[in-house]
Every structure is written in C-alpha cells, then in structure tokens.
Design a protein around this motif. Structure first.
Motif, PDB file in Angstrom:
ATOM      1  N   ARG A   3       0.874  -1.186   0.000  1.00 11.15           N
ATOM      2  CA  ARG A   3       0.000   0.000   0.000  1.00 11.15           C
ATOM      3  C   ARG A   3       0.899   1.220   0.000  1.00 11.15           C
ATOM      4  O   ARG A   3       1.966   1.210   0.599  1.00 11.15           O
ATOM      5  CB  ARG A   3      -0.879   0.021   1.259  1.00 11.15           C
ATOM      6  CG  ARG A   3      -1.972  -0.993   1.279  1.00 11.15           C
ATOM      7  CD  ARG A   3      -3.147  -0.533   2.163  1.00 11.15           C
ATOM      8  NE  ARG A   3      -2.790  -0.075   3.482  1.00 11.15           N
ATOM      9  CZ  ARG A   3      -2.766  -0.844   4.561  1.00 11.15           C
ATOM     10  NH1 ARG A   3      -3.041  -2.142   4.469  1.00 11.15           N
ATOM     11  NH2 ARG A   3      -2.455  -0.367   5.749  1.00 11.15           N
ATOM     12  N   THR A   5       1.436   5.664   0.228  1.00 15.29           N
ATOM     13  CA  THR A   5       0.930   6.972   0.652  1.00 15.29           C
ATOM     14  C   THR A   5       1.786   8.027  -0.035  1.00 15.29           C
ATOM     15  O   THR A   5       2.769   7.700  -0.691  1.00 15.29           O
ATOM     16  CB  THR A   5       0.958   7.107   2.186  1.00 15.29           C
ATOM     17  OG1 THR A   5       0.229   8.277   2.568  1.00 15.29           O
ATOM     18  CG2 THR A   5       2.372   7.225   2.730  1.00 15.29           C
ATOM     19  N   LEU A 250       0.139  -6.314   5.875  1.00 15.61           N
ATOM     20  CA  LEU A 250      -0.574  -5.368   5.000  1.00 15.61           C
ATOM     21  C   LEU A 250      -1.947  -5.900   4.597  1.00 15.61           C
ATOM     22  O   LEU A 250      -2.822  -5.130   4.196  1.00 15.61           O
ATOM     23  CB  LEU A 250       0.259  -5.097   3.734  1.00 15.61           C
ATOM     24  CG  LEU A 250       1.493  -4.224   3.929  1.00 15.61           C
ATOM     25  CD1 LEU A 250       2.450  -4.388   2.763  1.00 15.61           C
ATOM     26  CD2 LEU A 250       1.076  -2.759   4.091  1.00 15.61           C
TER      27      LEU A 250
END
Ligand code: NAP
Length: 278
Positions: A3, A5, A250
């Motif tokens: 993931r 950001t 995750l």
C-alpha cells in the motif's frame, strides 16, 4: 500487496518500510540481515530507514551492500546527528553517509532529533543539499507538536516531508495531536519502533486479536499502526521469516471488535502528552 501513501511533494512511498537500527552491529548476523532486507525489497518494502548514528555507520554500510545492484528500487532514508546539522558540518556528514551507502544521493534526509543548531540554519543546510543534488528531500524526527508549529513558521519549512516519531500500541500519544496535525497537512508520520522493540508482543490482548485473524501479535501491532491514514511503519526485522510476516500484515484489516479490544488494553490518549522518544 504494497500500500502506498504520498509525501507532501507528491512522491509515492510504501506505508510499510524497513528499519535498520542495530542491523550491521554483529558481523555474524550480517548474512541473515542482508537476506532479510533483500527479501523485504522483493516484497515491496522498498523504503529503508537508516542513520549515521546506527552502529556508527555500520548500518549504512550493510544497507549499501544490500542495495548495491538495486538502488533504483529503493526509497533510501538516512538521518543526520543533531550535532552534525550545523552550517559547516551537515554537508560533510551527508557525504560520509553517501560514501558508506555507496550511492550518489539520498531520497530523504532527516534531522535525527532536535539540535542546538537553530532550525533556520538546519533548513538552509538541507536546502543546500537539495540544490547540490546530494538529497532529494528532507524531514525531521522526534519533533513534538510545539516544535512542528515553530518549524512551520520558518522559510523553507514547507519542504519538510515527514516527522519520524515513536508510535506503537503502547505509545499512542501522537494520536491526540501530532497525527491529526500531520494528517491535516498531508504530511505522513513515520512510525518508528512500531513493534515496541518487540516488548509488546506477549500482551494477552494482542495474542487474542492475533488468534482471531490467524495472525501473529507482531502483525496485529503493525496493522494497528498502519490503519491510520498517513502513517508509514518501519519495523526492524533481522530474519526473512520476520520480514515475510511483516509484509503479510498489510493484508490484515482490523474490525471494530478488534479495535475495541485493543483500545481497552492500550488506551488511546484523551489529553495532550509529551512526545515519547527512545
Ligand atoms: P521495532 O521495529 O519496534 O522492533 C524490532 C524488534 O521486533 C526486533 O527484536 C525484531 O526481531 C522484532 N520483530 C520484527 N518483526 C517481527 C515479527 N514479524 N515477529 C516477531 N518479532 C519481530 O523496533 P526498532 O528497531 O526500535 O524500530 C524500527 C526502526 O525505527 C529502527 O530500526 C530504526 O530504523 C527506526 N528508529 C528510529 C528512531 C528515531 O529516533 N528516529 C528511534 C528508534 C528506531 P528480529 O530483529 O529478530 O527480527
């Protein structure tokens, strides 16, 4: 599956990276540590956090070995010791880190903790390193909300990309103020010691929640930190098995029942607290 950001400058970084404090200290463990970091890269944990402080450069050296043929895959973070963050010393410290790491530039360079050097001088030093191409961007570490509010008013502070702070289930003070402050500014917090240096992992409630997910306490501790938007966790693992377990965290989504149990065992803050520091 990794993931991602975003940093304030728009750069995409994984929400799970790899810490390296104490990695490189023991020559007998070096092969296993290198294998662990390499496996982490394979699994998308491509943000590697090190510091000139760690093992007095030994951590940077070991990371350099790992990334020698994989530089382009890595988002490389190192830190300057506060006493080296002055006008004359920062560039030299950065050059020494680059040399040990065997790279031309860092992706992110952090002030390890507050320095006696004034913050405007430190920012000017970081900006010069960016101009010279030695680093691509900079940030801070261990700054509390008061220090971040001071920082924010200095010219150039808009280029600060992160604040790396202690954050784990046993140390949740940042949830009261620093994390919302950073979230409002789209500035990720980098959570160091997200496993409480391993000390959290025998807690009965963590074990109970882990059992519900067919997971381990370490995975639940990581999932709890990473459930917050704008948090990057950087656990240190010195075995392939630990890295693989961390990457699998995750996939874990904690539900309301899990969080209620964790909140009863690890109380969220209800008032401002001094920033915990290791
Ligand atoms: P941590 O990541 O919270 O915990 C590391 C411990 O957890 C090690 O004993 C490790 O064992 C164990 N572990 C890792 N994965 C595990 C798993 N899946 N199952 C069970 N145990 C597991 O502690 P940390 O090293 O203090 O923090 C992480 C990183 O944050 C550091 O390495 C460093 O890069 C950074 N940091 C920054 C600051 C700062 O001032 N900015 C301060 C502290 C740390 P093994 O080693 O045996 O795998």
């Amino acid at each position: 599956m990794t993931r991602m950001t975003s940093l304030p400058d728009g750069t995409s970084v994984p929400v799970l990276g790899q810490g390296t404090w104490e990695i490189g200290d023991n020559p007998a463990a070096a092969d296993a540590e290198q294998a662990a970091l390499s496996r982490g890269l394979d699994l998308g944990l491509t943000l590697i956090d090190t510091a000139e402080l760690y093992g007095n450069g030994k951590s940077e050296q070991l990371v350099g070995e790992v990334i020698r043929d994989r530089r382009d895959e890595v988002f490389l973070v190192s830190k300057v010791r506060p006493e080296n963050a002055g006008e004359m010393s920062m560039m030299l410290a950065c050059e020494r880190s680059l040399e040990r790491l065997g790279v031309d530039r860092l992706d992110l360079y952090l002030l390890h903790w507050e320095s006696r050097h004034p913050m405007d001088e430190i920012i000017a030093g970081f900006e010069e390193l960016v101009d010279e191409g030695l680093i691509l961007r900079w940030g801070v570490s261990n700054l509390d909300i008061k220090a971040m509010n001071v920082l924010e008013r200095i010219d150039g502070a808009e280029h600060c990309q992160t604040n790396q702070v202690l954050y784990n289930l046993g140390s949740r003070g940042v949830e009261f103020d620093l994390l919302p402050w950073a979230q409002e500014r789209n500035m990720p917090l980098m959570a160091y010691s997200p496993l409480g240096r391993g000390d959290l992992l025998n807690h009965p409630v963590l074990i109970e929640v882990a059992d519900r997910h067919d997971a381990t306490p370490a995975q639940i501790a990581l999932a709890a930190v990473m459930r917050q938007p704008g948090v990057i966790a950087i656990p240190k693992a010195s075995t392939v098995a630990h890295v693989e377990a961390n990457a699998a965290a995750l996939e874990i989504t904690l539900d309301e029942e899990d969080m209620a149990a964790l909140d009863r065992a690890f109380l969220p803050p209800t008032s401002a607290q001094p920033l915990d520091i290791i």
